[in-house]
Motif scaffolding. Structure first.
Motif, PDB file in Angstrom:
ATOM      1  N   ILE A  95       0.800  -1.210   0.010  1.00  0.00           N
ATOM      2  CA  ILE A  95       0.224   0.131  -0.083  1.00  0.00           C
ATOM      3  C   ILE A  95       1.022   1.193  -0.039  1.00  0.00           C
ATOM      4  CG2 ILE A  95      -1.787   1.179   1.443  1.00  0.00           C
ATOM      5  CD1 ILE A  95      -2.674  -1.597   2.430  1.00  0.00           C
ATOM      6  N   ALA A  96       0.607   2.233  -1.041  1.00  0.00           N
ATOM      7  CA  ALA A  96       1.329   3.538  -0.984  1.00  0.00           C
ATOM      8  C   ALA A  96       0.163   4.472  -0.935  1.00  0.00           C
ATOM      9  CB  ALA A  96       2.005   3.519  -2.302  1.00  0.00           C
ATOM     10  N   ALA A  97       0.840   5.860  -0.383  1.00  0.00           N
ATOM     11  CA  ALA A  97      -0.049   6.833  -0.092  1.00  0.00           C
ATOM     12  C   ALA A  97       0.772   8.005  -0.462  1.00  0.00           C
ATOM     13  CB  ALA A  97      -0.528   7.016   1.288  1.00  0.00           C
ATOM     14  N   VAL A 103      -4.388   6.738  -2.422  1.00  0.00           N
ATOM     15  CA  VAL A 103      -3.977   5.757  -1.993  1.00  0.00           C
ATOM     16  C   VAL A 103      -4.502   4.337  -2.774  1.00  0.00           C
ATOM     17  CG1 VAL A 103      -4.395   4.297   0.147  1.00  0.00           C
ATOM     18  CG2 VAL A 103      -4.664   6.677   0.408  1.00  0.00           C
ATOM     19  N   THR A 104      -3.180   3.622  -2.928  1.00  0.00           N
ATOM     20  CA  THR A 104      -3.189   2.921  -3.916  1.00  0.00           C
ATOM     21  C   THR A 104      -2.779   1.354  -3.416  1.00  0.00           C
ATOM     22  OG1 THR A 104      -2.805   4.327  -5.790  1.00  0.00           O
ATOM     23  CG2 THR A 104      -2.463   1.706  -6.197  1.00  0.00           C
ATOM     24  N   ALA A 105      -3.545   0.043  -3.345  1.00  0.00           N
ATOM     25  CA  ALA A 105      -3.142  -0.979  -2.995  1.00  0.00           C
ATOM     26  C   ALA A 105      -2.679  -2.067  -4.323  1.00  0.00           C
ATOM     27  CB  ALA A 105      -4.211  -1.864  -2.208  1.00  0.00           C
ATOM     28  N   PHE A 106      -1.525  -2.596  -4.253  1.00  0.00           N
ATOM     29  CA  PHE A 106      -0.847  -3.536  -5.149  1.00  0.00           C
ATOM     30  C   PHE A 106      -0.959  -4.795  -4.764  1.00  0.00           C
ATOM     31  CE2 PHE A 106       1.014   0.860  -5.433  1.00  0.00           C
ATOM     32  CZ  PHE A 106       0.638   1.299  -7.013  1.00  0.00           C
ATOM     33  N   ASP A 107      -1.238  -5.640  -5.721  1.00  0.00           N
ATOM     34  CA  ASP A 107      -0.538  -7.146  -5.431  1.00  0.00           C
ATOM     35  C   ASP A 107       1.052  -7.363  -5.634  1.00  0.00           C
ATOM     36  OD1 ASP A 107      -0.320  -7.379  -8.066  1.00  0.00           O
ATOM     37  OD2 ASP A 107      -2.060  -8.700  -8.431  1.00  0.00           O
ATOM     38  N   TRP A 114      -6.924  -1.865  -5.814  1.00  0.00           N
ATOM     39  CA  TRP A 114      -8.006  -0.789  -5.735  1.00  0.00           C
ATOM     40  C   TRP A 114      -7.070   0.388  -5.553  1.00  0.00           C
ATOM     41  CZ3 TRP A 114      -7.081   1.546  -1.204  1.00  0.00           C
ATOM     42  CH2 TRP A 114      -6.678   0.836   0.013  1.00  0.00           C
ATOM     43  N   GLN A 115      -7.821   1.469  -5.730  1.00  0.00           N
ATOM     44  CA  GLN A 115      -7.045   2.619  -5.726  1.00  0.00           C
ATOM     45  C   GLN A 115      -8.264   3.899  -5.574  1.00  0.00           C
ATOM     46  OE1 GLN A 115      -5.432   5.576  -9.094  1.00  0.00           O
ATOM     47  NE2 GLN A 115      -3.595   4.479  -8.178  1.00  0.00           N
ATOM     48  N   VAL A 116      -7.995   4.750  -4.561  1.00  0.00           N
ATOM     49  CA  VAL A 116      -8.899   5.688  -4.000  1.00  0.00           C
ATOM     50  C   VAL A 116      -8.387   7.143  -3.897  1.00  0.00           C
ATOM     51  CG1 VAL A 116     -10.623   4.223  -2.664  1.00  0.00           C
ATOM     52  CG2 VAL A 116      -8.603   5.393  -1.724  1.00  0.00           C
ATOM     53  N   THR A 117      -9.099   8.072  -4.277  1.00  0.00           N
ATOM     54  CA  THR A 117      -8.485   9.537  -4.081  1.00  0.00           C
ATOM     55  C   THR A 117      -9.539  10.125  -3.120  1.00  0.00           C
ATOM     56  OG1 THR A 117      -7.889   9.647  -6.177  1.00  0.00           O
ATOM     57  CG2 THR A 117      -8.281  11.890  -4.966  1.00  0.00           C
ATOM     58  N   LEU A 118      -9.005  10.504  -1.962  1.00  0.00           N
ATOM     59  CA  LEU A 118      -9.670  11.037  -0.916  1.00  0.00           C
ATOM     60  C   LEU A 118     -10.023  12.681  -0.614  1.00  0.00           C
ATOM     61  CD1 LEU A 118      -7.740   9.126   1.906  1.00  0.00           C
ATOM     62  CD2 LEU A 118      -9.855   8.344   0.631  1.00  0.00           C
ATOM     63  N   GLY A 119      -9.684  13.366  -1.813  1.00  0.00           N
ATOM     64  CA  GLY A 119     -10.251  14.814  -1.920  1.00  0.00           C
ATOM     65  C   GLY A 119      -9.068  15.368  -2.492  1.00  0.00           C
ATOM     66  N   THR A 120      -9.322  16.812  -2.724  1.00  0.00           N
ATOM     67  CA  THR A 120      -8.476  17.555  -3.472  1.00  0.00           C
ATOM     68  C   THR A 120      -7.244  17.866  -2.254  1.00  0.00           C
ATOM     69  OG1 THR A 120     -10.216  18.416  -5.013  1.00  0.00           O
ATOM     70  CG2 THR A 120      -8.091  19.776  -4.621  1.00  0.00           C
ATOM     71  N   ASP A 176     -11.446  -3.111  -0.305  1.00  0.00           N
ATOM     72  CA  ASP A 176     -11.599  -2.193  -1.373  1.00  0.00           C
ATOM     73  C   ASP A 176     -11.337  -0.757  -1.481  1.00  0.00           C
ATOM     74  OD1 ASP A 176     -13.697  -1.480   0.299  1.00  0.00           O
ATOM     75  OD2 ASP A 176     -14.941  -2.392  -0.795  1.00  0.00           O
ATOM     76  N   GLY A 177     -10.686  -0.374  -0.253  1.00  0.00           N
ATOM     77  CA  GLY A 177     -10.480   0.971  -0.176  1.00  0.00           C
ATOM     78  C   GLY A 177     -11.769   2.089   0.383  1.00  0.00           C
ATOM     79  N   SER A 178     -12.625   1.311   0.616  1.00  0.00           N
ATOM     80  CA  SER A 178     -13.855   2.529   0.841  1.00  0.00           C
ATOM     81  C   SER A 178     -13.619   2.870   2.145  1.00  0.00           C
ATOM     82  CB  SER A 178     -14.998   1.190   0.686  1.00  0.00           C
ATOM     83  OG  SER A 178     -15.124   0.180   1.666  1.00  0.00           O
ATOM     84  N   THR A 179     -14.404   4.202   2.806  1.00  0.00           N
ATOM     85  CA  THR A 179     -14.520   4.605   3.849  1.00  0.00           C
ATOM     86  C   THR A 179     -15.157   3.909   4.667  1.00  0.00           C
ATOM     87  OG1 THR A 179     -13.709   6.772   2.712  1.00  0.00           O
ATOM     88  CG2 THR A 179     -14.567   6.876   4.983  1.00  0.00           C
ATOM     89  N   LEU A 180     -14.919   3.622   5.896  1.00  0.00           N
ATOM     90  CA  LEU A 180     -15.633   2.965   6.707  1.00  0.00           C
ATOM     91  C   LEU A 180     -16.972   3.872   7.433  1.00  0.00           C
ATOM     92  CD1 LEU A 180     -13.224   0.627   8.888  1.00  0.00           C
ATOM     93  CD2 LEU A 180     -14.633   0.138   6.687  1.00  0.00           C
TER      94      LEU A 180
END
Length: 507
Positions: A95-97, A103-107, A114-120, A176-180
């Motif tokens: 996982i890299a941020a 935030v990206t999770a690699f195998d 999965w990859q998520v963008t959390l805001g500007t 999956d990178g979703s916000t809890l």
């Protein structure tokens, strides 16, 4: 078994037994391969057990050319590794941020899971909100996140521009990178204190940790020390995130800004605060502090240490720096120590059981003519206990001015003492780590030539002799931060650069 693909030097080896950081000075090695936080441990020791990296094998380390794990944005945070514990590592995640709030999770092959963008991210400087300084632009995720393996949750702080600057602490599902639910926590509105938390002038550079069901997040200021900021430790309950508790220094500035962040010995949380606005009476600046659950600070002299020259440090803008690294040193009095550092180039050891208030440390050693601001590594070999850290202008016997990596030996005694062990390096380096094949033998200190030759380097942990000289033409990275630290998991060394995660292996 980890299958290595596309290594420039033809590596097709697999990993050995599971690797995990160990606590320097401890006789017990932890198990598992997950790297859950900065330097692999709440102590920030950065000491990894990895049988693949014998000194003979490490001489041929190479960059895996087919591991092309990419993302947008620059990287200051260390990558993390989640070991799913399944056959063949099919569910393992690296996982890299980044500062783009990505935030990206690699195998293990470098494929994005999965990859998520959390805001500007927040553009910097930000004079409109009292932050007319800063050397990271844009500013997003800077501090290294932390993983709770029980709930498979990743916690991090992101600086977000959303009708103003916001520090928001997220809890992301590793699935999956979703916000809890219940997250993120907007620190500026959720924290209640006699001192207001002003998001814009606060920066979150230090590594996060978990303790007693809380996520601990440190805050300081931006490069340039602008605006109305304080040193903060915010404790967010995992089960009740909208009701955090916090500590803030009485002195202005006095940030908990160093990349090492907050630490723990398993019983308490520790943090280091830098110099504050000059005052005639001490106001919690230049302090090593012990916190109870929820960032509770007793104020008792047994729960903090401050150097006797604190007023000089404040007036000359010379921070006490972190992290406060717990060390158990058998045969020493005291045995339970904290090791911290300073912009004055000194290493300080204090009694972890009774920090002592304002006064002299247990032991000290001047090692550098410049600030010690990167995260050191603390490790034990068959020859003794060592620190390795970045510092320039040091007292190397050969007088070379390009030896930015310093080895220091810690010797048990009443009190314990420190001495120079070796000097190494070819120029600037980032934050070092250390590996052994079994916990004590064939120690190698690894560091990246950050903002310099952009290569991974390895040195004998006992002598400083070169083990890996940076490799060939295909082994250089591009654009790594001066604070960046490698991470070791399952036969690989990972390094987060701007826009790309790199993986190194042995042939």
């Amino acid at each position: 078994m980890l299958v290595v693909v596309g290594c420039a030097c033809g590596n097709d080896s697999g990993s050995g037994p599971p690797a995990q950081p160990c606590l320097a000075g401890s006789a017990t090695l932890e198990t598992g391969s997950s790297v859950l936080e900065l330097h692999g441990s709440p102590t920030r020791a950065g000491a990894y057990v990895e049988p693949a990296f014998s000194q003979a094998a490490a001489a041929g380390v190479c960059l895996e050319t087919d591991f092309t794990a990419t993302y947008s944005g620059s990287a200051f945070a260390q990558p993390l590794f989640y070991d799913a514990g399944d056959a063949g590592g099919a569910g393992d995640l690296v996982i890299a941020a980044s500062e783009d709030n990505v935030v990206t999770a690699f195998d293990l092959a470098g494929t994005t899971k999965w990859q998520v963008t959390l805001g500007t991210p927040q553009p910097m400087p930000n004079p409109a909100e009292g932050a007319n300084c800063g050397d990271i632009d844009p500013l997003g995720i800077t501090g290294t996140p932390v993983i709770d393996p029980t709930t498979r949750t990743l916690y991090l702080d992101a600086m977000i521009s959303d009708g103003g600057a916001h520090h928001r602490v997220f809890a992301l599902s590793l699935a999956d990178g979703s916000t809890l639910p219940g997250w993120p926590v907007d620190v500026g509105t959720a924290v209640t204190s006699p001192i207001p938390f002003l998001p814009a002038p606060q920066n979150q550079r230090g590594g996060l940790t978990l303790h007693d069901g809380h996520v601990y997040v440190p805050y300081g200021g931006h490069a340039g020390d602008c605006g109305d900021y304080h040193g903060w430790i915010v404790a967010i309950p995992e089960a009740d995130p909208q009701h955090p508790t916090a500590f803030a220094t009485a002195a202005g500035q006095a940030g908990a800004w160093m990349p090492g962040g907050v630490t723990s010995d398993g019983s308490n949380v520790f943090a280091v605060f830098g110099n504050g606005t000059p005052t005639d009476t001490w106001a919690q600046a230049d302090m090593v502090a012990r916190f109870g659950s929820g960032a509770a600070f007793s104020g008792s002299a047994s729960d903090f240490w401050v150097p006797e020259n604190w007023m000089t440090l404040d007036s000359e803008d010379v921070d006490l720096t972190g992290p406060a690294m717990p060390l158990d040193l058998p045969g020493s009095t005291p045995e339970h120590l904290l090791v911290s550092f300073g912009k004055d180039g000194f290493i300080y050891m204090t009694d972890r059981d009774d920090l002592g208030g304002i006064g002299a440390p247990v032991a000290t050693l001047g090692v550098s003519l410049s600030a010690i601001i990167n995260t050191p590594t603390l490790y034990t070999t068959a020859q003794g206990t060592y620190l390795a850290l970045r510092g320039t202008g040091n007292a190397c016997s050969d007088g070379a001015d390009d030896h930015d990596l310093i080895g220091v030996k810690i010797t048990p005694g009443s009190p314990p003492s420190m001495s120079f062990a070796w000097c190494a390096g070819t120029g600037k380096v980032g934050s070092p780590i250390e590996t052994t094949v079994d916990g004590t033998n064939q120690a190698i200190v690894w560091a990246v030539g950050a903002e310099d030759d952009e290569r991974l380097h390895g040195y004998d942990g006992d002598t400083g002799a070169v083990v890996f000289a940076g490799g060939g033409a295909g082994d250089a990275m591009t654009s790594t931060s001066r604070f960046i630290t490698p991470m070791v998991a399952k036969g690989r060394i990972y390094v987060a650069g701007d826009g790309r995660l790199y993986a190194f292996t042995v042939p």
